[in-house]
Design an enzyme around this catalytic site. Structure first.
Site: not given
Length: 499
Positions: A79, A82, A232, A477
């Site tokens: 995603d 990571d 999430y 990120e």
């Protein structure tokens, strides 16, 4: 995630000029940005990489995902920075990539096959997740607690690859409905290019939707809560995903039963509420813009009656964004003109909002219509101008003079909160880099070992400030759901720009 904002009926001429005035500077190379925005997804691939993968420092990873359950869950996308495969953001990413191809594919030129490949990489994984075991939808691979305790390359990862699923007894209507939307949208994207594949996607979408609708509940409030939160969580609930999925299923199939579902469930699923955020979690305004397309269709034989409410709410959303319009909500732009929703990974809201601006402008133009803002009107061209300002800010026209797309221009973020980019590649460093060893790279001030071409990072703060530091993950990120809407946006400007 929605932030309260005060209403103002006017704005200073300075901000109005900043956001809507014609851009007299030389245009960016939007075609180059488009190509790079798609290449980025090749850097996020999990599984066995195909020949010609254009992120050469990446290698195969996650090749046994699902094996402990005798199911093939190899593939899909990581995603963000990571090594997790989270189903909700992956499905939303796939939906937005597919919407980009469906609405703006004609502007993609030689990049259209690559964009379709990006959609297919996500859709293939979701197909397996939705159809491998009857009555089960696999929604996550990887233990987030353990994964986030390590800083290691995907090719090296040895953290548990736990598998999580939703079923009739452990419902997850939000993630199941988003998966249905992704599969249906992908069917639209492949309708002409590969009709057999599109039909397979549509059948799987119906299966996922039936699981979502018949066995209702949020995946983050039940047995999966510890695995998906706080990463999430479905903060908006699952009703928005159900309506979103039904809208996509209607567009993909033309089946009137899905529009009947929208009419029957719209009120309780948020159709009557004005809302101003569109993300992997909250689909309400995206659904309204998609449904407003039915009101604005020129072909009246295919026009769907009873959707005027969605056009009205789409108008209200647009009015809230346009400076000087009745209904404009002040305080949602940085001093430099970037849409600002919240501090963590704000750029995701910029790209989704910009996509909706262009999609709605397209639908309005097709009908010769405008946006109704109080007693005034906003023309589609103003939506396009506002969208262009956001794109240009991302690509470098901002107070910092930096591109927030990695590899675009001369100045861009060099220290991403991203494991694969920050660590030396397997080709450069064949020996394994262990879980704890990797943290030396996370906290290093050195530039990334690898360039994650096309990645758009979380972006600047409310005052246009940006710190290029891996530990500042809210700013540095990248994420697939930041890039996915931008693919369609960049395609439009690449296809219409006059250099």
């Amino acid at each position: 995630m929605e932030q309260p904002r005060s209403r103002l009926l006017s704005l200073s001429a300075v901000l109005l000029l900043l956001l809507l005035a014609p851009d007299l500077a030389a245009a960016f190379n939007y075609a180059d940005a488009l190509a790079k925005s798609i290449i980025y997804f090749e850097g996020q691939r999990s599984g066995k990489l195909p020949p010609g993968n254009r992120m050469p420092w990446r290698g195969d990873s996650g090749l046994t995902d699902g094996a402990q359950h005798n199911v093939d869950l190899v593939g899909g996308y990581y995603d963000a920075g990571d090594n997790m495969k989270f189903g909700l953001p992956m499905a939303f990413t796939t939906t937005m990539l597919a919407w980009s191809v469906a609405d703006f594919g004609k502007y993609m030129g030689s990049d259209l096959p690559h964009a379709r490949a990006a959609v297919r990489w996500g859709a293939d994984y979701l197909l397996k997740a939705a159809t491998s075991t009857p009555g089960t939808l696999y929604v996550q691979v990887g233990d987030p607690g353990q994964d986030h305790k390590c800083w290691e390359r995907p090719e090296d990862m040895d953290t548990p690859r736990a598998v999580y699923s939703v079923t009739s007894s452990t419902p997850g209507s939000d993630v199941a409905a988003e998966t249905a939307a992704a599969l249906a949208a992908s069917a639209v994207a492949f309708r002409r290019a590969d009709p057999v594949y599109a039909a397979r996607l549509l059948r799987a979408a119906v299966v996922a939707f039936e699981l979502a609708d018949r066995h209702r509940g949020s995946y983050s409030e039940g047995a999966l809560s510890a695995a998906v939160c706080p990463f999430y969580c479905s903060y908006s609930g699952y009703e928005d995903e159900l309506l979103w999925a039904a809208a996509w299923l209607h567009r993909a199939s033309g089946n009137a039963s899905f529009m009947a579902y929208v009419r029957a469930n719209g009120a309780q699923d948020g159709a009557g509420n004005d809302d101003y955020s569109f993300s992997w979690d909250d689909k309400r305004i995206g659904t309204k813009v998609l449904l407003a397309r039915g009101v604005l269709r020129r072909d009246r034989r295919r026009n769907v009656p009873g959707l005027q409410l969605y056009k009205a709410h789409s108008d209200s959303y647009i009015c809230s964004l346009v400076p000087g319009a009745a209904g404009f909500q002040a305080g949602q732009y940085t001093p430099g003109g970037l849409i600002y929703r919240e501090g963590g990974s704000n750029m995701q809201y910029v790209t989704t909002t910009t996509f909706l601006l262009l999609a709605y402008a397209k639908y309005l133009r097709s009908a010769g219509a405008t946006v109704a803002c109080g007693g005034g009107e906003v023309a589609p061209a103003e939506l396009v101008a506002l969208a262009k300002r956001q794109v240009d800010y991302i690509l470098g026209k901002n107070p910092a003079g930096t591109s927030f797309m990695v590899g675009f221009g001369d100045r861009y973020p060099r220290r991403l909160h991203h494991r694969g980019a920050s660590l030396p590649s397997v080709r450069a460093h064949p020996a394994r880099i262990g879980c704890d060893q990797g943290f030396a790279y996370l906290h290093s001030a050195a530039p990334d070992a690898n360039v994650l071409v096309g990645a758009v990072v979380g972006g600047p703060d409310a005052r246009d400030g940006f710190v290029d530091d891996r530990d500042s993950y809210g700013q540095t990120e990248p994420a697939t759901y930041i890039n996915a809407p931008l693919v369609g946006v960049l395609a439009y400007f690449a296809g219409t720009a006059k250099y």
